[in-house]
Design an enzyme around this catalytic site. Structure first.
Site, PDB file in Angstrom:
ATOM      1  CG  ASP A 184      34.271  42.995  38.385  1.00  0.00           C
ATOM      2  OD1 ASP A 184      35.161  43.281  37.566  1.00  0.00           O
ATOM      3  OD2 ASP A 184      33.703  43.838  39.098  1.00  0.00           O
TER       4      ASP A 184
ATOM      5  CG  ASP B 294      37.214  49.424  36.906  1.00  0.00           C
ATOM      6  OD1 ASP B 294      36.934  48.723  35.919  1.00  0.00           O
ATOM      7  OD2 ASP B 294      36.818  49.164  38.053  1.00  0.00           O
TER       8      ASP B 294
END
Length: 624
Positions: free
Chosen positions: A178, A119
């Protein structure tokens, strides 16, 4: 292909969840369908490294450690994935791998990890592309140095266009922020990712984020579109729902091997867009054996007739017929070359088309449509629709019979012939119907359904093709000036639903907004939305002006950028330009004179939709 816990569980990950999911992969047939990876996301570790600088699994969540969990998963013939971050801390605040790449990569290898999602939170970046390249390359080099094959998934949210540089670093790269479990989010990500086909190929893939199928924020029709389009785009198919509670409908989507075969096709060629006019998408994908897949995708809120040809897909001309398989109906047909269907709102028809001679000979292919259903009618009023059935096959269709039904309380009357003894190749049976809404019909959308049946003498069977339509009951605003938050919209989509009335958007739960506040000024009326968003109202040609004060709500201080647009009958009549939170409220006015509908649209301003809490403060409409 596999599973990731984040979309359904967030930080509530555990060894028990991972092991139970792995067990279910085997018992449900997911493993046999090709799903391999059972992936752990954030929150699996403690907040401190050990004395040797190594990451420490949370002993409560993972009593057997990550290695023990990996051993269990491997024992079932599956693979284990894990999560870390190219920053000082993960997105949930646990230790990140920045500066610890060598230690962490070796730790993962020692545990038997097969997949790493990496991430981008707390990255301490200077904002340059080179910094992103350096941070993600450091982990690539560390993984390679372990000697263990580990799939490397870059999750930098598309910030530095990773499709342009990441193919030599990782196996996949996120192209957007996302995903969330709603139609607007899925659609926005599709539009961003589908244009990047040239960058994908075997071993290096565009990643539009994980699957939301089964989480409850979309309909099964929308989830089938989600799964179809992700498969056409060669996306990683990572399930994001609680499989232990998955419905039969969810499992039927996830286990559709015909669709999975498109995603896993060895040619590895991401689908490309042939057309998308008016929200009617034709998306095609070349397959390793020479076949073509085509998705007829309907973005709109109404059923749409969508058509293309085998030649447009790039298939050569054939003598006779093309073989066509409907991958959701699991039905086989033959076509002279036209590929068409009426696609439900937010639906996808997925076809695989071949030039090879199939085992089925001379099967009739009927294309059906229902036109006129875009009309809006008031309670107690009537409208006219037309159904069509066209023979696209090589032989006549026999005993063709059309039936159309509406919900209870509605009246449906045929105004012309609905049967044809013989429908020759290339011919169409058109039938006109008068449909009346009940006097007490509520504002909203109502489905039309029906069938077209024909007799197939070669196989001694009746062939049934569905008819799909939709009618909308709408009432124009009253005379004078009304706040839009006091009126009923005819359709709505929102990046983080729901749209809030007279408050800001808040977060993802209904009623969690705050007083609408722009630049320190509070407003008692308005709509609180989140980009991307579209709210439509029926005007009936009786209104003249829409006004509002627009901006990013103060609850997102210093964050968010959006663009407010107003469309009348599909044509843009006002545009705020990109607005940021610091700009406060800005006036917007639109002339909607004579228009049937108006849409209030908010886009993400071109930089993703993080913190895009957008307000239509004091939004009002003036009508005669």
């Amino acid at each position: 292909m596999g599973f990731n816990d984040w979309n359904a569980f967030g930080c509530d990950v555990s060894e028990q969840l991972i092991k139970q999911t792995a067990d279910y992969f085997v018992s449900s047939g997911l493993k046999d369908a090709g799903y391999q990876y059972v992936n752990i996301d954030d929150c699996w570790m403690t907040h401190e490294r050990d004395a040797d600088g190594r990451l420490v699994p949370d002993a409560v969540k993972f009593p057997d450690g990550i290695k023990g969990t990996a051993d269990y998963v491997h024992g079932l013939g599956l693979k284990l994935g894990i999560y870390e971050d190219a920053g000082t801390a993960t997105c949930a605040g646990y230790p990140g791998s920045l500066g610890h790449e060598t230690t962490d990569a070796q730790t993962f290898a020692d545990w038997g990890v097969d997949y790493l999602k990496y991430d981008n939170c707390n990255n301490k970046s200077d904002g340059t592309r080179q910094d992103f390249v350096n941070r993600y390359t450091a982990m690539r080099d560390a993984l390679q140095a372990t000697g263990r094959p580990i799939v490397y998934s870059l999750c930098e949210w598309g910030q530095q266009q990773p499709w342009e540089w990441a193919s030599d670093i990782g196996n996949s790269w996120r192209t957007t922020g996302d995903i969330s479990d709603n139609w607007a989010s899925m659609l926005s990500i599709l539009k961003s990712n589908v244009s990047l086909a040239q960058y994908a190929g075997p071993g290096h893939w565009n990643d539009p984020d994980m699957l939301e199928v089964g989480n409850g924020g979309m309909t099964d029709t929308e989830y089938r579109s989600h799964f179809s389009l992700w498969s056409m785009m060669d996306a990683p198919l990572l399930i994001g729902t609680d499989l232990r509670k998955a419905s039969p409908q969810t499992m039927s989507i996830l286990l559709n091997k015909d669709v999975i075969a498109l995603d896993q096709d060895s040619l590895g060629k991401q689908a490309a867009v042939l057309s998308s006019d008016g929200g009617r998408w034709v998306i095609t994908k070349e397959l390793a054996n020479g076949d073509r897949a085509v998705a007829l995708f309907n973005e709109t809120n109404q059923p749409q007739h969508i058509s293309t040809t085998a030649a447009a897909l790039g298939l050569p001309a054939v003598k006779g017929a093309y073989q066509v398989r409907d991958l959701w109906q699991h039905a086989d047909y033959q076509s002279r070359g036209t590929l068409a269907a009426t696609v439900p709102a937010h639906g996808t028809i997925l076809l695989r088309v071949s030039t090879a001679k199939g085992a089925l000979a001379d099967l009739p292919l009927l294309d059906t449509a229902t036109t006129g259903t875009e009309n809006r009618l008031q309670p107690g009023r009537s409208t006219t629709v037309t159904t069509t059935a066209t023979n696209l096959g090589l032989v006549p269709s026999l005993a063709v019979d059309v039936q159309l039904t509406a919900p209870d309380g509605w009246t449906v009357q045929a105004q012309s012939a609905t049967r044809r003894a013989v429908l020759s190749t290339g011919r169409t049976l058109s039938s006109t119907w008068r449909i009346t809404a009940p006097a007490d019909a509520e504002v909203g959308s109502y489905p039309l359904s029906g069938t077209v049946t024909s007799w197939d003498p070669r196989h001694n069977r009746t062939v049934t093709v569905p008819l799909t339509g939709q009618l909308n009951v709408a009432v124009p605003p009253p005379a004078g000036t009304s706040y839009l938050s006091d009126l009923k919209w005819t359709s709505v989509s929102n990046g983080w639903p729901p749209v809030e009335l007279d408050t800001s958007n808040g977060e993802s739960k209904a009623g969690d907004g705050h007083p609408i506040t722009l630049g320190g000024t509070a407003y008692t009326k308005g709509l609180g939305v989140h980009a991307p968003s579209a709210v439509e109202y029926y005007l009936g040609g009786h209104c003249s002006t829409v006004t509002a004060t627009v901006g990013v709500d103060d609850e997102k201080s210093g964050k968010g950028s959006v663009d407010f647009q107003i469309q009348a009958d599909g044509k843009q009549v006002a545009d705020s330009g990109v607005l940021t939170n610091a700009m406060g409220g800005q006036p917007i006015t639109a002339d909607v004179t004579g228009s049937q509908t108006v849409q209030l649209i908010v886009t993400d301003g071109g930089d993703g939709n993080d913190s895009d809490h957008a307000d239509w403060a004091d939004a009002a409409i003036t009508c005669s």
